[in-house]
Every structure is written in C-alpha cells, then in structure tokens.
Enzyme design. Sequence first.
Site, mmCIF file in Angstrom:
data_model
loop_
_atom_site.group_PDB
_atom_site.id
_atom_site.type_symbol
_atom_site.label_atom_id
_atom_site.label_comp_id
_atom_site.label_asym_id
_atom_site.label_seq_id
_atom_site.Cartn_x
_atom_site.Cartn_y
_atom_site.Cartn_z
ATOM 1 N N ASP A 121 0.854 -1.195 0.000
ATOM 2 C CA ASP A 121 0.000 0.000 0.000
ATOM 3 C C ASP A 121 0.885 1.240 0.000
ATOM 4 O O ASP A 121 1.951 1.237 0.617
ATOM 5 C CB ASP A 121 -0.900 -0.003 1.251
ATOM 6 N N GLY B 79 2.833 -7.951 -15.012
ATOM 7 C CA GLY B 79 4.218 -8.379 -15.278
ATOM 8 C C GLY B 79 4.703 -9.312 -14.179
ATOM 9 O O GLY B 79 5.314 -10.344 -14.445
ATOM 10 N N LYS C 203 3.022 -12.664 -14.497
ATOM 11 C CA LYS C 203 3.619 -13.436 -15.589
ATOM 12 C C LYS C 203 4.948 -14.053 -15.136
ATOM 13 O O LYS C 203 5.194 -15.248 -15.347
ATOM 14 C CB LYS C 203 3.846 -12.492 -16.782
ATOM 15 N N ALA D 203 -9.547 -5.801 -9.310
ATOM 16 C CA ALA D 203 -10.750 -5.181 -8.741
ATOM 17 C C ALA D 203 -11.194 -4.119 -9.733
ATOM 18 O O ALA D 203 -10.707 -2.991 -9.716
ATOM 19 C CB ALA D 203 -10.424 -4.557 -7.392
ATOM 20 N N TYR E 170 -10.905 7.326 -13.705
ATOM 21 C CA TYR E 170 -11.202 6.071 -13.000
ATOM 22 C C TYR E 170 -11.895 5.085 -13.941
ATOM 23 O O TYR E 170 -11.450 3.957 -14.108
ATOM 24 C CB TYR E 170 -12.079 6.389 -11.793
ATOM 25 N N GLU F 139 0.239 -13.951 -23.033
ATOM 26 C CA GLU F 139 1.244 -14.532 -22.142
ATOM 27 C C GLU F 139 0.725 -15.696 -21.306
ATOM 28 O O GLU F 139 1.471 -16.261 -20.515
ATOM 29 C CB GLU F 139 1.782 -13.440 -21.184
#
Length: 421
Positions: free
Chosen positions: A120, A189, A192, A201, A232, A250
């Site tokens: 966070d 990333g 992967k 979310a 947003y 990927e």
Amino acid sequence: MVSKGPVLRLLTAINRRRMKLLMGLAFVAYVASVWGNFVNMRSLQENGDLKVESKIEEAVAPLREKIKDLEKSFTQKYPPVKFLSEKDRKRILITGGAGFVGSHLTDKLMMDGHEVTVVDNFFTGRKRNVEHWIGHENFELINHDVVEPLYIEVDQIYHLASPASPPNYMYNPIKTLKTNTIGTLNMLGLAKRVGARLLLASTSEVYGDPEVHPQNEDYWGHVNPIGPRACYDEGKRVAETMCYAYMKQEGVEVRVARIFNTFGPRMHMNDGRVVSNFILQALQGEPLTVYGPGTQTRAFQYVSDLVNGLVALMNSNVSSPVNLGNPEEHTILEFAQLIKKLVGSGSEIQFLSEAQDDPQKRKPDIRKAKLMLGWEPVVPLEEGLNKAIHYFRKELEYQANNQYIPKPKPARMKKGRTRHN
Ligand SMILES: O=c1ccn([C@@H]2O[C@H](COP(=O)(O)OP(=O)(O)O[C@H]3OC[C@@H](O)[C@H](O)[C@H]3O)[C@@H](O)[C@H]2O)c(=O)[nH]1
C-alpha cells in the site's frame, strides 16, 4: 506487747476481704475499660482503614484493567488463524491491502491460514486497518506504490490498489490513471514472471451512465472518455483490457470482478462516498447533502459479502468479468431517509447541484455470479448500515478524543497542483 483482741482480728479479716473485693472490682473495671478502648479504637481504625482501602481501590482499579488489557494483548495478540498444510497454504499479495476493502480481504485470507503480503502507498489506505496483523508470521506489510515495479514470490495477486471514491480519484486524475494503467501493467508483469493468478478489482463504473438496466457483464457501457470520472472509469476499462491481453498473449490467469457500490466499517471518515457522508452528517446533526434531486439510484452491498465474492471468484475457473454487488436498488433520496431513520437523526436533507456525469441508474445483474460461483449477498441493507453507523459513531468518539473531526468531503474536483503524482 499488745496482743490483738478477737474483735480487732474480726475487723481486720473483714477489711481484708473488702479490700480483696474492691481490688477485684477495680481490676474488672480496668479490664473492661481497656477492652472498651480497644474495641473503640479498632472500630475507628477499621473505619479509617476502610476509607483508605476504598481510596486505594479507586486508584488501582483502572490500573488493574490496564494490566488485564496488556495481558490479553500478549496472550491473544492476533485474531485466530486456521492452520493450513504447506500444500493448501498460498502466498497472496494484496495491493491496496490497507484500504477499506483490502483490509477486510486481508482479514479473511489471514484467518483462512494463508501468507498475506499487503502492499500500500497509504494514499487512501491506513496502517490502522491492518495493524492487528503486524508481527504475525504469516503477514507482511510493504509501503510501496504499484506504479513502481515489485519483485516478490507469490501464488495469487488481488490487485485492488486505486482510490475508489469519486472525490479521491478526481483529486489527482493523473495519479489515478497511472495507478490503474502502469500499476496494473506492473502487477500483470509480476503475475507473468512468477506464474501467479491475478484478480483485478474492476468496477461498475466501466458501465458509465448505463443505458441498460440492470447491468449485466455483456453490456459495453456508456462512458464519457473526457469527463471528470474518466480517469477512473477509463483507467479501469483499460486495466481490464490489459488483463485479457496478458491472458491471451502470455497465458496469465486472470479474474475480473466488477465491483458495485460497497460500504462498511473502515471506510475513511473523509471518503466522500454517499454512505459515509450521510452517516457522518446524520450523526453530527448536519444536513444530508443530496446531489441533484436524489432520484438517481444505487444498490449497496456490505463489505463482507464482497470479500466472499472476491475469494470465490479468485478460486473459480471463471476468467471473464463477473459483477459483484447487491441488487437491492434505492434512490439516493430514499437512502438519505433510511440513514436518518436508522441513526435517529433530526438532520435536514439539503439538495445540492448535481455531480457531472453522475450515473442515473445502477443495479447489478448478478445471475452470472450466482450460477458460476454459487455466490450472492447475504447481509441485509439495514443490518449492514447499522454496523457502519456503529463504526462511525466510534470513529467520531476516537477523533473527538484526538481533537480532530474531519468534515465529509464534497465530490468536487480539486483544482491546481496536488501532492501525489
Ligand atoms: O454526499 C453525497 C455523496 C454522493 N451522493 C450521490 O450518491 C450517489 C453515489 O455516490 P458515491 O460517491 O457513493 O458512489 P458512485 O456510485 O458515484 O461511485 C462509486 O461507484 C462504484 C465504485 O466502484 C466506486 O466506489 C465509486 O466510484 C451518486 O449519485 C452521488 O451523486 C450524494 O447525493 N451525496
């Protein structure tokens, strides 16, 4: 030599006996008086002792309570956590895990026995929301902004990081865009690289101001790409696009939750969304600020329902988007009246100007979640609202003790330079 006569001898004998009697009586009187004094002094002393004792007790009682609390905090330091075998225990990353929804998700996954890493940047999240886990061997808190890459080993990623309340995401639209675009790219990333499954979310705001009602997952939405909400709405829309690009190109396993209006404890006092605004206004006897005529509709779900839905979706095999929300729809004016009633408040209802691009009708179609996840909300609106009211009441007391009462934030765009970029 004069010898004592019989009379004299008789008198002497009587006197001796009297003397003895007198001395006996004097002794009894002495003992009685000593005893009396003793008893008197004891009762005086006892009275005094009692007073002193009760004074000491008064002073000591709160200390004793403090010691008990301290002992408790040592013995029951953490909420109870299930034991999971190595095979079932997952390493889970929650971005935005110190925020409102993130911290409730953290609680659930910790209590289920997983290893949870919360990331966070504390823009809208708070350490307080997860402090009860700090120090637990299954828990890690990292102060990190997802706009920067992150290298850790995990099995699942719940990607929640983003301001979610309109005043917060409009406060710094560029930061909101970076979080939802660069932040999501970074997390995909990571997924992967380490072969983790990622749940995004997303939001009901991808439907914009919808022309279809209720909204199902096949609806493409009606979004103004250059309006104040676009940072947003469009940010989340492109985040969804990124998920499916990583899935197709990927092979990353993705899950997309379209989250409808949610409320509950740990919403920030300054959040600015309608539930926290109305409750705080009602509790403080201030007017409930309705934007526009109050005929716009929303459907509100309690946070524990959402958390259960998120976990069910993550562990399902559904890779396409799924709506998570409570379909019980109300106008905002009805909602203001309901909160006033539940709080028992005499606040007025004040009508302010309408917010730009405010969706006029919103209600989730949750048939897919019911069918594919076996999930549906179970907490009735009033029950959830009462819990939220209780929480905000406590928060107001807490803030009052700290001499700080924040005012609910209006949903207006902030002009000029902002701190977060
Ligand atoms: O004080 C207020 C605050 C809000 N409102 C109104 O209440 C309605 C709901 O507003 P909120 O700010 O709570 O939330 P919104 O529905 O606009 O956006 C939310 O949608 C779903 C989520 O993904 C996000 O949490 C958020 O963007 C809007 O019509 C708004 O104009 C008021 O009438 N008064």
